[in-house]
Design an enzyme around this catalytic site. Sequence first.
Site, PDB file in Angstrom:
ATOM      1  N   ASP A 102      40.603  37.555  46.757  1.00 44.93           N
ATOM      2  CA  ASP A 102      39.409  37.298  47.715  1.00 44.93           C
ATOM      3  C   ASP A 102      38.881  35.898  47.125  1.00 44.93           C
ATOM      4  OD1 ASP A 102      37.808  36.979  49.880  1.00 44.93           O
ATOM      5  OD2 ASP A 102      36.351  38.507  49.105  1.00 44.93           O
ATOM      6  N   SER A 140      28.274  35.765  50.752  1.00 46.36           N
ATOM      7  CA  SER A 140      29.691  35.849  50.188  1.00 46.36           C
ATOM      8  C   SER A 140      30.129  34.345  49.866  1.00 46.36           C
ATOM      9  CB  SER A 140      30.628  36.411  51.154  1.00 46.36           C
ATOM     10  OG  SER A 140      30.368  37.768  51.374  1.00 46.36           O
ATOM     11  N   HIS A 173      37.721  36.002  52.277  1.00 53.54           N
ATOM     12  CA  HIS A 173      37.390  36.329  53.465  1.00 53.54           C
ATOM     13  C   HIS A 173      36.279  35.599  54.545  1.00 53.54           C
ATOM     14  CE1 HIS A 173      33.910  38.340  51.447  1.00 53.54           C
ATOM     15  NE2 HIS A 173      33.225  37.947  52.432  1.00 53.54           N
TER      16      HIS A 173
END
Length: 238
Positions: A119, A196, A89
């Site tokens: 992901d 992330s 993402h």
Amino acid sequence: MKRKTAHVTRTFRKPSHMHPANFFVPIVEKTTPAIISITTEDYVVNRKMSQILHHFLFPNSQAPGKEVRRSFGTGFIIHPRGYVLTSEHVIHNAKTIYVKLASGETKPAEVMWSDQKRDLTLLRITTVRGPLPVLPLGSSTEVQVGEMVISIGNPLGLENTVTTGIISAKNRPVQIAGRKYEDIIQTDAAINPGNSGGPLINMNGEAIGMNAFIIRDNHGLGFAIGIDSIKPLIRKFL
């Protein structure tokens, strides 16, 4: 009367990083060179009604163009040839991807492999200065609840931010917005937008997870994908 000779004993202070309370310092110094910040650019058309009306009311003026949207993330080098592990993402729909090394060098990156459902993404960067530093991969299976961990990332574009905490829970399966996260490690180490794709590191300086997501408005709840569930998917790149 014989004069006594005074013996002066010198006290030398140890460097601050040698203090027992600073055992995180050498781990951070060891691992930071392999952690990179990621900036992506995507072009989106701004479709605000006011701009659409402007086009019709003033046809001779410049039409509203594309708007550049920038996003930030983190990744870590898993192979000296420049393979970087990060979250899918982070680079989803990105037109351009740039990575910044710990040395300050900025390089374009290309997607080598991607799994949107899990992901996960593997990027490749090229450099002319020889092998890149690598962050060793540990084992998420062997970690224990209560174990101390470190998170290093690029929250809100603030490079190489270090936070610490413990493992709060492990082996949590989570499914969010069509993405399936397996072998999730829950931690209270601060993880914010931009973290992330960054590593969750144990006290041996090994990546035992990849930071994946947070639950908004809930402090102390960060989640990382256990590295042992990622290894089989990227083995051919190691």
